[in-house]
Design a protein around this motif. Structure first.
Motif, PDB file in Angstrom:
ATOM      1  N   GLY A  72       0.794  -1.223   0.000  1.00  0.00           N
ATOM      2  CA  GLY A  72       0.000   0.000   0.000  1.00  0.00           C
ATOM      3  C   GLY A  72       0.824   1.269   0.000  1.00  0.00           C
ATOM      4  O   GLY A  72       0.280   2.354   0.088  1.00  0.00           O
ATOM      5  N   GLY A  73       2.160   1.128  -0.074  1.00  0.00           N
ATOM      6  CA  GLY A  73       3.019   2.304  -0.133  1.00  0.00           C
ATOM      7  C   GLY A  73       3.023   3.121   1.146  1.00  0.00           C
ATOM      8  O   GLY A  73       3.233   4.329   1.119  1.00  0.00           O
ATOM      9  N   THR A  74       2.809   2.463   2.293  1.00  0.00           N
ATOM     10  CA  THR A  74       2.703   3.179   3.561  1.00  0.00           C
ATOM     11  C   THR A  74       4.045   3.393   4.246  1.00  0.00           C
ATOM     12  O   THR A  74       4.104   3.985   5.315  1.00  0.00           O
ATOM     13  CB  THR A  74       1.780   2.418   4.534  1.00  0.00           C
ATOM     14  N   GLY A  75       5.117   2.892   3.661  1.00  0.00           N
ATOM     15  CA  GLY A  75       6.430   3.056   4.269  1.00  0.00           C
ATOM     16  C   GLY A  75       7.408   2.040   3.708  1.00  0.00           C
ATOM     17  O   GLY A  75       7.181   1.483   2.629  1.00  0.00           O
TER      18      GLY A  75
END
Length: 142
Positions: free
Chosen positions: A126-129
């Motif tokens: 999800g590209g959260t980190g």
């Protein structure tokens, strides 16, 4: 159209390059801040697949890596980064190579130790980190 597509590709590549450089350097700042003040805070950066090589000793998995990092034989440490190189890798990862000086247990009367450390960062779903897939640390002697 070929010139336009070429220019567009250059802009996209420049944006990607800026992003992986920014991410890599921000990661290094965060990692060493945590390492130098509270090594247990590094836990969220590693996962089950993560591997650490510390002076030739390899451990895999979040718990094993955290155990290694929190039981190193020094109380205080200060990383002084002298250079950072970042490259994009396959699957959206980032290779980060760091060289620097290491002041251990506030021994300011002794010259700092030289070190190099290499990370492979992978994006979280999800590209959260980012999380550390590989971490290789070596003191540089000689």
């Amino acid at each position: 159209h070929a010139a336009l597509n070429g220019a567009r590709e250059e802009v996209i590549m420049a944006a990607m390059e800026a992003n992986f450089e920014q991410v890599g350097k921000a990661f290094i700042q965060h990692y060493y801040q945590a390492f130098d003040t509270n090594r247990a805070a590094l836990a969220d950066l590693y996962q089950g697949e993560s591997m650490l090589s510390f002076e030739g000793s390899q451990v895999q998995g979040k718990e094993a890596i955290l155990a290694k990092l929190t039981t190193l034989p020094f109380t205080h440490v200060q990383h002084q980064v002298t250079s950072t190189d970042c490259h994009p890798t396959t699957n959206g990862g980032i290779l980060v190579h760091v060289c620097g000086n290491l002041v251990v247990d506030q021994e300011s009367d002794k010259p700092p130790l030289k070190y190099s450390q290499t990370f492979v960062l992978m994006p979280l779903p999800g590209g959260t980190g980012w999380w550390v897939f590989n971490d290789i640390f070596r003191l540089n002697y000689g």
